[in-house]
Design a protein around this motif. Sequence first.
Motif, PDB file in Angstrom:
ATOM      1  N   PRO A   1     -44.871  36.552  35.766  1.00 18.23           N
ATOM      2  CA  PRO A   1     -46.303  36.730  36.050  1.00 18.23           C
ATOM      3  C   PRO A   1     -46.560  37.756  37.148  1.00 18.23           C
ATOM      4  CG  PRO A   1     -45.761  34.400  35.866  1.00 18.23           C
ATOM      5  CD  PRO A   1     -44.458  35.131  35.854  1.00 18.23           C
ATOM      6  N   GLY A   2     -47.556  38.597  36.907  1.00 15.63           N
ATOM      7  CA  GLY A   2     -47.908  39.613  37.901  1.00 15.63           C
ATOM      8  C   GLY A   2     -47.057  40.857  37.823  1.00 15.63           C
ATOM      9  N   GLU A   3     -46.052  40.832  36.950  1.00 17.36           N
ATOM     10  CA  GLU A   3     -45.161  41.992  36.843  1.00 17.36           C
ATOM     11  C   GLU A   3     -45.359  42.698  35.495  1.00 17.36           C
ATOM     12  OE1 GLU A   3     -41.650  40.798  39.903  1.00 17.36           O
ATOM     13  OE2 GLU A   3     -41.212  40.513  37.789  1.00 17.36           O
ATOM     14  N   PHE A   4     -44.953  43.958  35.487  1.00 13.34           N
ATOM     15  CA  PHE A   4     -45.192  44.810  34.325  1.00 13.34           C
ATOM     16  C   PHE A   4     -43.936  45.597  33.964  1.00 13.34           C
ATOM     17  CE2 PHE A   4     -49.209  43.958  36.233  1.00 13.34           C
ATOM     18  CZ  PHE A   4     -50.150  43.982  35.221  1.00 13.34           C
TER      19      PHE A   4
ATOM     20  N   ASP B   1     -58.837  35.756  24.556  1.00 11.77           N
ATOM     21  CA  ASP B   1     -58.806  35.267  25.927  1.00 11.77           C
ATOM     22  C   ASP B   1     -57.512  34.538  26.256  1.00 11.77           C
ATOM     23  OD1 ASP B   1     -61.225  36.331  26.525  1.00 11.77           O
ATOM     24  OD2 ASP B   1     -62.363  34.487  26.158  1.00 11.77           O
ATOM     25  N   ASN B   2     -57.022  33.764  25.273  1.00  9.65           N
ATOM     26  CA  ASN B   2     -55.793  33.018  25.584  1.00  9.65           C
ATOM     27  C   ASN B   2     -54.590  33.960  25.734  1.00  9.65           C
ATOM     28  OD1 ASN B   2     -55.662  33.607  22.865  1.00  9.65           O
ATOM     29  ND2 ASN B   2     -54.573  31.718  22.330  1.00  9.65           N
ATOM     30  N   GLN B   3     -54.647  35.124  25.056  1.00 11.72           N
ATOM     31  CA  GLN B   3     -53.583  36.114  25.275  1.00 11.72           C
ATOM     32  C   GLN B   3     -53.623  36.621  26.709  1.00 11.72           C
ATOM     33  OE1 GLN B   3     -54.495  38.556  21.596  1.00 11.72           O
ATOM     34  NE2 GLN B   3     -52.320  39.013  21.727  1.00 11.72           N
ATOM     35  N   LEU B   4     -54.831  36.971  27.170  1.00 15.53           N
ATOM     36  CA  LEU B   4     -54.982  37.448  28.547  1.00 15.53           C
ATOM     37  C   LEU B   4     -54.504  36.396  29.532  1.00 15.53           C
ATOM     38  CD1 LEU B   4     -58.530  39.076  28.269  1.00 15.53           C
ATOM     39  CD2 LEU B   4     -56.352  40.284  28.555  1.00 15.53           C
ATOM     40  N   LYS B   5     -54.874  35.159  29.259  1.00 14.57           N
ATOM     41  CA  LYS B   5     -54.534  34.070  30.163  1.00 14.57           C
ATOM     42  C   LYS B   5     -53.009  33.899  30.251  1.00 14.57           C
ATOM     43  CE  LYS B   5     -55.945  29.388  31.148  1.00 14.57           C
ATOM     44  NZ  LYS B   5     -56.469  28.157  30.564  1.00 14.57           N
ATOM     45  N   GLU B   6     -52.383  33.900  29.089  1.00 13.96           N
ATOM     46  CA  GLU B   6     -50.921  33.764  29.065  1.00 13.96           C
ATOM     47  C   GLU B   6     -50.241  34.887  29.843  1.00 13.96           C
ATOM     48  OE1 GLU B   6     -49.005  31.504  25.318  1.00 13.96           O
ATOM     49  OE2 GLU B   6     -49.634  33.560  24.924  1.00 13.96           O
ATOM     50  N   LEU B   7     -50.877  36.062  29.829  1.00 16.77           N
ATOM     51  CA  LEU B   7     -50.288  37.222  30.479  1.00 16.77           C
ATOM     52  C   LEU B   7     -50.673  37.315  31.951  1.00 16.77           C
ATOM     53  CD1 LEU B   7     -50.895  39.802  27.622  1.00 16.77           C
ATOM     54  CD2 LEU B   7     -48.706  38.800  28.290  1.00 16.77           C
ATOM     55  N   ASN B   8     -51.479  36.347  32.401  1.00 18.69           N
ATOM     56  CA  ASN B   8     -51.903  36.336  33.795  1.00 18.69           C
ATOM     57  C   ASN B   8     -52.647  37.599  34.201  1.00 18.69           C
ATOM     58  OD1 ASN B   8     -50.490  33.770  34.686  1.00 18.69           O
ATOM     59  ND2 ASN B   8     -48.793  34.953  33.852  1.00 18.69           N
TER      60      ASN B   8
ATOM     61  N   ARG C   1     -56.665  39.753  33.742  1.00 22.29           N
ATOM     62  CA  ARG C   1     -58.078  39.653  33.425  1.00 22.29           C
ATOM     63  C   ARG C   1     -58.566  41.090  33.323  1.00 22.29           C
ATOM     64  NH1 ARG C   1     -60.629  36.671  38.120  1.00 22.29           N
ATOM     65  NH2 ARG C   1     -59.465  34.883  37.353  1.00 22.29           N
ATOM     66  N   THR C   2     -59.514  41.329  32.419  1.00 23.09           N
ATOM     67  CA  THR C   2     -60.064  42.687  32.373  1.00 23.09           C
ATOM     68  C   THR C   2     -61.227  42.761  33.346  1.00 23.09           C
ATOM     69  OG1 THR C   2     -61.598  42.163  30.585  1.00 23.09           O
ATOM     70  CG2 THR C   2     -59.426  42.954  29.950  1.00 23.09           C
ATOM     71  N   THR C   3     -61.502  43.957  33.858  1.00 24.42           N
ATOM     72  CA  THR C   3     -62.555  44.112  34.867  1.00 24.42           C
ATOM     73  C   THR C   3     -63.747  44.873  34.298  1.00 24.42           C
ATOM     74  OG1 THR C   3     -61.523  46.126  35.675  1.00 24.42           O
ATOM     75  CG2 THR C   3     -60.906  44.074  36.751  1.00 24.42           C
ATOM     76  N   VAL C   4     -63.846  44.928  32.976  1.00 26.84           N
ATOM     77  CA  VAL C   4     -65.027  45.600  32.394  1.00 26.84           C
ATOM     78  C   VAL C   4     -65.953  44.574  31.750  1.00 26.84           C
ATOM     79  CG1 VAL C   4     -64.095  47.872  32.008  1.00 26.84           C
ATOM     80  CG2 VAL C   4     -63.616  46.074  30.344  1.00 26.84           C
TER      81      VAL C   4
ATOM     82  N   LEU D   1     -53.512  49.420  38.324  1.00 28.63           N
ATOM     83  CA  LEU D   1     -54.292  48.315  37.755  1.00 28.63           C
ATOM     84  C   LEU D   1     -55.757  48.713  37.624  1.00 28.63           C
ATOM     85  CD1 LEU D   1     -52.733  45.335  39.760  1.00 28.63           C
ATOM     86  CD2 LEU D   1     -52.429  45.811  37.320  1.00 28.63           C
ATOM     87  N   LYS D   2     -56.249  49.348  38.673  1.00 32.56           N
ATOM     88  CA  LYS D   2     -57.667  49.717  38.701  1.00 32.56           C
ATOM     89  C   LYS D   2     -57.982  50.701  37.575  1.00 32.56           C
ATOM     90  CE  LYS D   2     -61.153  51.077  41.993  1.00 32.56           C
ATOM     91  NZ  LYS D   2     -61.392  51.806  43.243  1.00 32.56           N
ATOM     92  N   GLU D   3     -57.131  51.703  37.428  1.00 32.77           N
ATOM     93  CA  GLU D   3     -57.341  52.692  36.359  1.00 32.77           C
ATOM     94  C   GLU D   3     -57.335  52.037  34.988  1.00 32.77           C
ATOM     95  OE1 GLU D   3     -55.956  57.162  37.173  1.00 32.77           O
ATOM     96  OE2 GLU D   3     -54.325  55.788  36.742  1.00 32.77           O
ATOM     97  N   LEU D   4     -56.540  50.964  34.868  1.00 31.72           N
ATOM     98  CA  LEU D   4     -56.414  50.292  33.572  1.00 31.72           C
ATOM     99  C   LEU D   4     -57.483  49.223  33.368  1.00 31.72           C
ATOM    100  CD1 LEU D   4     -52.532  49.906  33.549  1.00 31.72           C
ATOM    101  CD2 LEU D   4     -53.882  51.478  32.156  1.00 31.72           C
ATOM    102  N   ASN D   5     -58.330  49.052  34.371  1.00 30.30           N
ATOM    103  CA  ASN D   5     -59.406  48.063  34.271  1.00 30.30           C
ATOM    104  C   ASN D   5     -58.883  46.644  34.069  1.00 30.30           C
ATOM    105  OD1 ASN D   5     -61.806  49.956  34.225  1.00 30.30           O
ATOM    106  ND2 ASN D   5     -60.581  50.745  32.521  1.00 30.30           N
ATOM    107  N   ILE D   6     -57.791  46.340  34.750  1.00 32.84           N
ATOM    108  CA  ILE D   6     -57.299  44.968  34.704  1.00 32.84           C
ATOM    109  C   ILE D   6     -56.965  44.487  36.116  1.00 32.84           C
ATOM    110  CG2 ILE D   6     -56.382  45.049  32.352  1.00 32.84           C
ATOM    111  CD1 ILE D   6     -53.600  45.398  33.600  1.00 32.84           C
ATOM    112  N   ARG D   7     -56.824  43.181  36.228  1.00 31.78           N
ATOM    113  CA  ARG D   7     -56.494  42.556  37.493  1.00 31.78           C
ATOM    114  C   ARG D   7     -55.474  41.467  37.150  1.00 31.78           C
ATOM    115  NH1 ARG D   7     -61.720  40.237  39.595  1.00 31.78           N
ATOM    116  NH2 ARG D   7     -62.325  42.412  39.905  1.00 31.78           N
ATOM    117  N   THR D   8     -54.525  41.216  38.041  1.00 36.70           N
ATOM    118  CA  THR D   8     -53.610  40.112  37.779  1.00 36.70           C
ATOM    119  C   THR D   8     -54.220  38.844  38.343  1.00 36.70           C
ATOM    120  OG1 THR D   8     -52.380  40.440  39.812  1.00 36.70           O
ATOM    121  CG2 THR D   8     -51.600  41.632  37.890  1.00 36.70           C
TER     122      THR D   8
END
Lengths: 582, 582
Positions: free
Chosen positions: A187-190, A570-577, A579-582, B573-580
């Motif tokens: 989690p939190g890593e890419f 949403d559950n995919q995003l959640k599993e991946l820890n 969130r989108t900011t748009v 992260l910001k450029e990708l519009n996501i947040r952990t």
Amino acid sequence: MLRSHTCGELRISNVNQEVTLCGWVQRVRDKGGMIWIDLRDRYGITQLIFEEGKVDQAVIEKVRTLGREFVVKAIGSVVERLSKNDKIPTGEIELKVSSLEILNPAKLPPFLIEDETDGGDELRMKYRYLDLRRNVVRQNLLLRHKVAQQTRIYMDSQDFVEVETPVLIKSTPEGARDFVVPSRMNPGEFYALPQSPQTFKQLLMVSGFDRYYQIVKCFRDEDLRADRQPEFTQIDCEMSFVEQEDVLNMFEGLVRHLFKTVKSIDLQEVPRMTYADAMKWYGSDKPDIRFDMKFVELNDLVKGKDFPVFDAAELIVGVKADGCAEYTRKQLDELTEWVKRPQIGAKGLVYIRYNADGTIKSSVDKFYSEEDLKKITGRFDAKPGDLILILSGDGDKARKQLNELRLEMGTRLGLRNPDDYKVLWVLDFPLLEYGEEENRWFAMHHPFTSPKPEDIALLETNPGAVRANAYDMVINGTEVGGGSVRIFQRPLQQKMFEILGFTEEEAKKQFGFLMEAFEYGAPPHAGLAFGFDRLCSLFGGADTIRDFIAFPKNNSGRDVMIDSPSTIADNQLKELNIRTTV
Amino acid sequence: MLRSHTCGELRISNVNQEVTLCGWVQRVRDKGGMIWIDLRDRYGITQLIFEEGKVDQAVIEKVRTLGREFVVKAIGSVVERLSKNDKIPTGEIELKVSSLEILNPAKLPPFLIEDETDGGDELRMKYRYLDLRRNVVRQNLLLRHKVAQQTRIYMDSQDFVEVETPVLIKSTPEGARDFVVPSRMNPGEFYALPQSPQTFKQLLMVSGFDRYYQIVKCFRDEDLRADRQPEFTQIDCEMSFVEQEDVLNMFEGLVRHLFKTVKSIDLQEVPRMTYADAMKWYGSDKPDIRFDMKFVELNDLVKGKDFPVFDAAELIVGVKADGCAEYTRKQLDELTEWVKRPQIGAKGLVYIRYNADGTIKSSVDKFYSEEDLKKITGRFDAKPGDLILILSGDGDKARKQLNELRLEMGTRLGLRNPDDYKVLWVLDFPLLEYGEEENRWFAMHHPFTSPKPEDIALLETNPGAVRANAYDMVINGTEVGGGSVRIFQRPLQQKMFEILGFTEEEAKKQFGFLMEAFEYGAPPHAGLAFGFDRLCSLFGGADTIRDFIAFPKNNSGRDVMIDSPSTIADNQLKELNIRTTV
């Protein structure tokens, strides 16, 4: 098999054979008593014939329901044609059909499946699977297949080992922007997708693989220009215990092999040019040498004659267009406007006409005597009938502008025939370039490129003057490949990172594994990578790589056929820890 | 080149030649007046000899500074060895060195670079570039190269076109979990990495490519078991205008070609077995047929004899272990414990010993007369000396447990020699399987698999009974490949999505492009994919695919060498519009 033969296979020697063909209806011609169909598959076209009265009426009725692109299976006997078609290999025969099965009907395609189509770009991309049916597009991909095949044959013959390097790797800020992949399990890593397998191929050399290659997908999240794709393919290679000369010979050999086997062209000798000479003579690090038209510098001849534009310019430089002295005033004005467009950005264009009658006429006659002009035409080795075109200004800018003008003149004069291939090595690139904005040095190639040993001392005193053991292969003015001799010793690699502004910690975090690897017995090594999409488009004589990629993306990075990218659940995003900011 | 020859090249015929070798120091033997070095590269080992007094003392001193894995360049002349080594191809000669250069020193490696190493798994993965230097590991990757090469040679010979399909595609919830890639240019949207190029290869058939193949990376974000990797490689293939039989023959041909060229093995005929038979006889859809030991069902013989366990069981089923009647009570108890472990989960094990003297002895003598037991041994075709092992319970469970026991007995009896290859097609898989938890049908293979035409009517009435035109290739009990005849008509594809619980809207959103493509003239087509990593490990006679991947990930999906995945910068992260969210 649903068929006994393909649509490209039958010949006069097959006459009287009972065969079964499958394919797509390309064209139906119904002359009342007779109906002909052009049946198409990947291998060719075969003509089917249906004769009313000689075949079940039910078959005739079925034939009359067929539309373009229906998929059918036809059984019949091969007969000699009355009127032969020598344009296609199956043109001596036709298939007298006794039985016809519609395997799948087809709606009317949204554009013509012909070499010349009426489909616009977006429409063809949305229905790419139909676009790929067109001969021209399919031929491009068959060519690509052949280039890949022949590349492997050559590399195999030279003892290169194909090794697959990972796609899920690590993001590093040096270079272009990475595509990243969130890790669910960490989690939190890419992960990051590779911009190239650079560090892995170097590690393979440390591992003793000696010669590595791979035809491999790479990824760059850049703002897309017309001819860039977010995913692209490289022929990626690396060799140990070699010097620059060995790499040049090896890959000149590859390109020679490809031209021979794919294009039946015996490549001439491949000349070499230093980066400095390329810039001086062509204003470009990828000169098109299908035509000469080298730059000629004129500062010493034209300054101090009270022409303020030239007096103020850092550089006055021109090219000679053979036989163009008869350009009209209108043509010259148009050319002047052309160089003044914002894309080129020149302030103006000075010309000198060396007329056929031996007189000389220029746009700066006010400032220069006939004798002055003679000296200039002399330096160009101009003959009567030639035209000289001169730009001036800041040195680098003027060169760039003149490069554009030179290429444009080459095109206008028909000197850039796509079937005429001229291959060139450009050598001795600068190791570093200065980023004015960032106020630091950047690696011109990448941070793993070795400086020329004789220039290493300059790293401390004059980094901009250090030349790299780096090389680009240029074909017809397009860079198709590039590479370098690599750094293989930790102290020098560390020095490079230092020059590039890495803190020791940053260097260790990002490339610690590579620097550590250099301490466990790294051999001298060097390599290069070819842009495979570009190479294929060059072999195909086309300008755009998109036509040589089966399923390309558009300029916004979208695949309009499958409609990707798209939102995810949403559950995919959640599993991946995340969130989108748009 | 820094060398004139490789370390695997010199022979007695090279004696007296002056040569230059480069490589790694494998071993130094210093006998005072004489020093020998084993110099290693990818191609082999050559012995260097330094004789004190006959070479510059400076060279001797330099040699004495060498450690394991130093990279050196040695110049000298080839001489015949006094004591020859017939274990290596260069064993008749050695290099009498006149000049030695240290190209790169090496720190002491953290583990031995030998076939048998002292390095543990994590250490070897962290220093994978050193692990790859070991003969055994390098041989695995050279084998992989050869399998890829020969695969391409065969596919090319059969007119298959290699087409690269995209890596940045679209997430679809059917199937395993996707890795996703945020799109910077399309905020809030994501690409997905392909679990397979399934839809693209089908579209290529719609495009008329006729025969497609690709050796291609695929991705699955699953919880990793011992032998799974998040990225893996497939040999992916598809053909048009074919029936199942054609696909089986084509790829039996591929595997035959690979065994012949890579292993010098002439493959015997490849038998075929239905899924139903495989389950009935082996309790597995991937039976290991290197040994017989088929299941024998006993319900009719053993029920109604007041043995409550069997009377209560849905299924009583056993196998015969030839020549094992002399198993001791201790061995049988141990075997009973083995099947009772939670991994297997049997309640107990019944045995019948058919003793060498003709008497019969069982663990259920209380309930069964000698005559009863004779009938059972008769059904097994048992001979004196054989042992019968019987499990009972719920039908599917008992079969699964007996499959495990059968394999274990095969292993114990030495019937599973990794150099003995038995290839098998398993056919006629069920099209659907019911998910009890989700309370709906799932595609056993994938939603694009065609039902058998004769079973289509059952889709409405009894979906579980519908057989698919699907096939798996099994080698030595391992599934190495699988595929199916595909649906190629929109109505049937739509029906399938309906059965799988897709709303019309969902089906259209996710696979609309494919269903639409089917309306523009889609040919009948079929295909298959081989697990390339697995195929290579089988050819290498190894159990784990990890040893056949250059840079594998560990069970947490980490590359411990490059330390990936890792955190990325905030501006990324910001450029990708996501947040952990951790």
